[in-house]
Design an enzyme around this catalytic site. Structure first.
Site, PDB file in Angstrom:
ATOM      1  N   ASP A 102       0.822  -1.207   0.000  1.00  0.00           N
ATOM      2  CA  ASP A 102       0.000   0.000   0.000  1.00  0.00           C
ATOM      3  C   ASP A 102       0.857   1.258   0.000  1.00  0.00           C
ATOM      4  OD1 ASP A 102       0.813  -0.765   2.658  1.00  0.00           O
ATOM      5  OD2 ASP A 102      -0.430   0.883   3.402  1.00  0.00           O
ATOM      6  N   GLU A 103       0.260   2.350  -0.418  1.00  0.00           N
ATOM      7  CA  GLU A 103       0.843   3.688  -0.294  1.00  0.00           C
ATOM      8  C   GLU A 103       2.329   3.706  -0.672  1.00  0.00           C
ATOM      9  OE1 GLU A 103      -2.080   5.436   3.209  1.00  0.00           O
ATOM     10  OE2 GLU A 103      -0.190   4.492   3.795  1.00  0.00           O
TER      11      GLU A 103
END
Length: 642
Positions: free
Chosen positions: A358-359
């Protein structure tokens, strides 16, 4: 018998109730509520003469865990035997050899208790039995009852982030005890993060020597200050491999699988502080005029665009948010990650390994000659497909070692790795897309499952949190299977998970404050599914007993709002107000005159008639506090009486 004084610092169990009184199935305070319950008029006396009959090794282990709970709470242990001695007994019978099934039955008569099922089912049957125990004049008893039960979902998890703030082994064990009591079976352990690397890797000792510590941590919300204000306190810590194995075994004895998460390719600042040579910096591939490359022909650059010296360690950041650092798409990095994951797999027997995903900002990949060369060589469209390429390579390595990859829903971007399981956190959209692609999914949407969010709409009444608003009722309302999916696609929804991100959770008390009572609502979401849930029944019968129990064993839960019922009195046409606290045995103090509520305010004893108008001839505001049996005082709550 005389029951010894409860030991508050012990494991998280206390057994409360009214002995010998016949109760309906709805009134039994078991969380999560069993699938089928029939209560009859009788009871079984529990004392030290009762024998636990356990034939298999795992059943004896489950009986020992049960006994430990019982001893720490009541000062008694029940003998464990392999054959019937003719005395009252709790008989544990293996009726299924399926490793995956968690179904069980509990039959309580006045002569004894029979618990049957798989090994896992027997463990859960023992937890149900613990919650059935009640006390009367120093004696323990259990109502006569027939229970058949099994969970709706195979995955019932809680994620603990130890990267932002470190928690001790004893604190994690306490959390595992509580999870086991409420029949959770997965602990997702977020072990690496920008702000800290928490697991010993023997081949790379600098990961913990450097990456496990930050010099300081920001104070307050990370968007409140420019520049940041820091506390000046060094923070960190890590788990040795021996400690990690100890936690894994402790959880396994309680039927909980620990799933480790090693974040990649983003959220990697702590790792790159220790080993910048494995990063992708703004000018990967840059050959300095008077410097030396760190690894092969690759030169890692700092944020000023200057080459790192071989002996220079970057800093583990003490502020939150998405960091620009990312692993490099190069052979040295893949070898490093495979080395790390090899040691991780040796510690954690879980079939799943979580890799985050993620991210992951891709700015450095965009300016990296190495990354752009891989995009061209592999025929990739862009940096999103490069991330998919990165994760697919890691998945192939895990699959070769008979493990499965889980990632957050960003791993869908650029194409999903062939066998990956998706954790859908940015709402349900990613989970729906993955299920439609016939990939397995764990639902953990931030709208309903982020336990780091505030528990009151008025955030000024709560300790500082990351944001959002997630009340107890909203957690309870969640249904993990989206109706937009077909029945076949819904079968890919393995279960549900609540997440405890710890940017603003630095102590065990605050961790418990965020976790409870919302985890009790989640327990019913995960075990019962959609069809049987009843929030009013949950808050009326089951929750009050269990919250009073948590307090007696020193769990620092958030004292929830009471149920406030406002009706018109038929005789006077005035408003009648009824206040029912959600912690059994609590007191309520209230005002309707505009003053703040405290323990000098009016004590609530029964429904009352409110004044016709407020002090300024406008709407009334009911303000109240709840004081629990152990003396814990809630926040001040308020509601408008129009």
């Amino acid at each position: 018998m005389i029951i010894k004084k409860l030991k508050l610092a012990a494991l998280a169990f206390c057994l409360i109730g009214t002995a010998h009184a016949q109760q309906s199935a709805a009134q039994l305070s078991i969380i999560p509520k069993p699938s089928e319950t029939i209560v009859t008029n009788g009871h079984f006396d529990l004392n030290e003469e009762v024998v636990i009959l356990a034939e298999s090794g795992q059943s004896r282990k489950s009986a020992t865990v049960f006994n430990n709970f019982l001893h720490q709470l009541y000062g008694i242990r029940l003998p464990i035997a392999t054959f019937d001695h003719g005395t009252p007994s709790i008989k544990l019978s293996i009726s299924s050899n399926e490793e995956t099934t968690e179904a069980y039955q509990v039959e309580v008569t006045e002569e004894g208790i029979d618990i049957s099922g798989s090994e896992k089912g027997i463990f859960y049957g023992l937890q149900t039995t613990l919650q059935l125990i009640s006390t009367n004049n120093g004696n323990l008893s259990i109502p006569t009852v027939s229970i058949k039960d099994e969970p709706e979902f195979a995955y019932r998890g809680i994620m603990l982030d130890v990267g932002r703030h470190f928690f001790e082994v004893a604190e994690i064990k306490k959390m595992i005890d509580l999870m086991a009591y409420f029949k959770f079976n997965k602990m997702h352990w977020h072990l690496t993060e920008d702000q800290g690397w928490r697991l010993e890797i023997k081949k790379y000792p600098k990961l913990t020597e450097v990456g496990a510590w930050r010099d300081s941590t920001i104070i307050g919300q990370y968007w409140d200050f420019d520049p940041f204000v820091y506390d000046g306190v060094k923070h960190g810590g890590f788990y040795t491999q021996e400690e990690a194995r100890e936690i894994v075994q402790y959880a396994a004895d309680r039927m909980i699988t620990v799933i480790p998460e090693i974040e990649l390719p983003g959220h990697s600042s702590a790792a790159l502080a220790a080993h910048p040579e494995f990063g992708s910096f703004k000018m990967d591939g840059y050959e300095p005029k008077d410097g030396k490359p760190l690894t092969g022909s690759v030169m890692a650059m700092n944020e000023k665009g200057e080459p790192y010296d071989n002996d220079l360690n970057t800093t583990v950041p003490g502020f939150w948010g998405v960091q620009p650092n990312i692993y490099g798409v190069k052979e040295e990095t893949f070898q490093f990650l495979e080395d790390v994951l090899t040691e991780v797999m040796d510690i954690f027997p879980s079939e799943y390994i979580h890799i985050g995903g993620d991210e992951a900002p891709k700015d450095h990949w965009k300016t990296s000659a190495i990354s752009q060369d891989v995009i061209k060589k592999e025929g990739l469209e862009d940096e999103h497909e490069l991330q998919s390429h990165f994760i697919t390579r890691i998945e192939k390595f895990l699959n070769q070692n008979n493990r499965k990859l889980i990632g957050w829903d960003e791993i869908l971007e650029g194409g999903l790795a062939p066998n990956a399981t998706v954790m859908s956190w940015r709402g349900e959209k990613g989970g729906i897309a993955a299920a439609q692609m016939n990939h397995d999914v764990i639902m953990t949407p931030n709208s309903h499952m982020y336990f780091d969010h505030y528990q009151a709409e008025d955030q000024t009444t709560e300790p500082v949190a990351i944001g959002g608003f997630l009340p107890l009722e909203k957690v309870y309302s969640y249904s993990p299977r989206p109706e937009t999916l077909t029945t076949e696609q819904q079968n890919h929804i393995l279960g549900v998970q609540g997440n405890l991100w710890t940017e603003y959770i630095a102590t065990n008390n605050k961790l418990e404050y965020h976790l409870f009572p919302r985890a009790l609502a989640l327990a019913e979401v995960a075990w019962m599914g959609k069809t049987q849930k009843d929030y009013d029944e949950f808050t009326t019968y089951r929750l009050p007993h269990r919250l009073a129990e948590l307090e007696q064993i020193n769990v620092f839960y958030r004292v929830p709002e009471a149920t406030v019922s406002i009706t018109k009195d038929p005789n006077s046409e005035r408003h009648q107000v009824q206040i029912t606290p959600l912690v059994k045995g609590s007191k309520v103090y209230y005002t309707v005159d505009g003053h703040k509520a405290d323990q000098t305010a009016t004590a609530y004893t029964s429904p009352f008639l409110a004044p016709i108008t407020g002090p300024d001839h406008d709407n009334l505001t009911l303000r109240y506090i709840v004081v629990t049996p152990e003396g814990r005082q809630s926040n001040e709550f308020s509601t408008t009486i129009e």
